[in-house]
Design a protein around this motif. Structure first.
Motif, PDB file in Angstrom:
ATOM      1  N   ASP A  58       0.833  -1.199   0.000  1.00 60.00           N
ATOM      2  CA  ASP A  58       0.000   0.000   0.000  1.00 60.00           C
ATOM      3  C   ASP A  58       0.871   1.254   0.000  1.00 60.00           C
ATOM      4  O   ASP A  58       0.651   2.191  -0.784  1.00 60.00           O
ATOM      5  N   THR A  59       1.876   1.266   0.851  1.00 57.74           N
ATOM      6  CA  THR A  59       2.781   2.413   0.928  1.00 57.74           C
ATOM      7  C   THR A  59       3.584   2.579  -0.352  1.00 57.74           C
ATOM      8  O   THR A  59       3.750   3.697  -0.861  1.00 57.74           O
ATOM      9  N   ALA A  60       4.074   1.478  -0.899  1.00 64.62           N
ATOM     10  CA  ALA A  60       4.855   1.550  -2.141  1.00 64.62           C
ATOM     11  C   ALA A  60       4.006   2.055  -3.305  1.00 64.62           C
ATOM     12  O   ALA A  60       4.478   2.852  -4.126  1.00 64.62           O
ATOM     13  N   GLY A  64       5.315   5.475  -4.615  1.00 60.02           N
ATOM     14  CA  GLY A  64       5.980   5.275  -5.890  1.00 60.02           C
ATOM     15  C   GLY A  64       5.176   5.731  -7.086  1.00 60.02           C
ATOM     16  O   GLY A  64       5.713   6.275  -8.050  1.00 60.02           O
ATOM     17  N   ALA A  65       3.849   5.497  -7.041  1.00 58.72           N
ATOM     18  CA  ALA A  65       3.030   5.789  -8.213  1.00 58.72           C
ATOM     19  C   ALA A  65       1.887   6.748  -7.919  1.00 58.72           C
ATOM     20  O   ALA A  65       1.132   7.095  -8.820  1.00 58.72           O
TER      21      ALA A  65
END
Length: 107
Positions: A58-60, A64-65
């Motif tokens: 979820d964090t990535a 990231g996106a």
């Protein structure tokens, strides 16, 4: 080289095993019972690796996106991580059982 092949084979076999689906269902049922009933949260300790994986994904995705998955997306990620945790557990159990059987049948 043989050990690597054995681990890969154990993971492939565990990915499609019925016991893997049963373990995933058990993890999800445990978390649902703890969340819906007034039981201590420590009972979910077996699901913590899956929760950590879901939080990480979820964090990535957000950092990231810029993708916000929301609550439904988080729980979908959690179900996927529960499945992966179950695959790893079943593969490990099969590998230990196979290694133990080899030792007992040895010379």
């Amino acid at each position: 080289m043989a050990l690597h092949t054995s681990i890969r084979d154990d993971l492939r076999a565990a990915a499609g095993a019925r016991v893997t689906l049963a373990a995933t269902a058990a993890l999800l049922a445990l978390l649902a019972v703890v969340r819906l009933a007034s039981l201590p949260g420590i009972l979910t300790v077996v699901a913590w690796p899956a929760l950590a994986g879901a939080f990480l994904l979820d964090t990535a995705l957000y950092n990231g996106a810029g993708i916000r998955v929301g609550d439904a997306g988080f729980w979908t990620l959690f179900v996927g991580c529960c499945y992966l945790e179950s695959v790893a557990f079943v593969a490990l159990a099969r590998g230990v059982r196979g290694t133990r059987a080899e030792r007992e049948s040895g010379p």
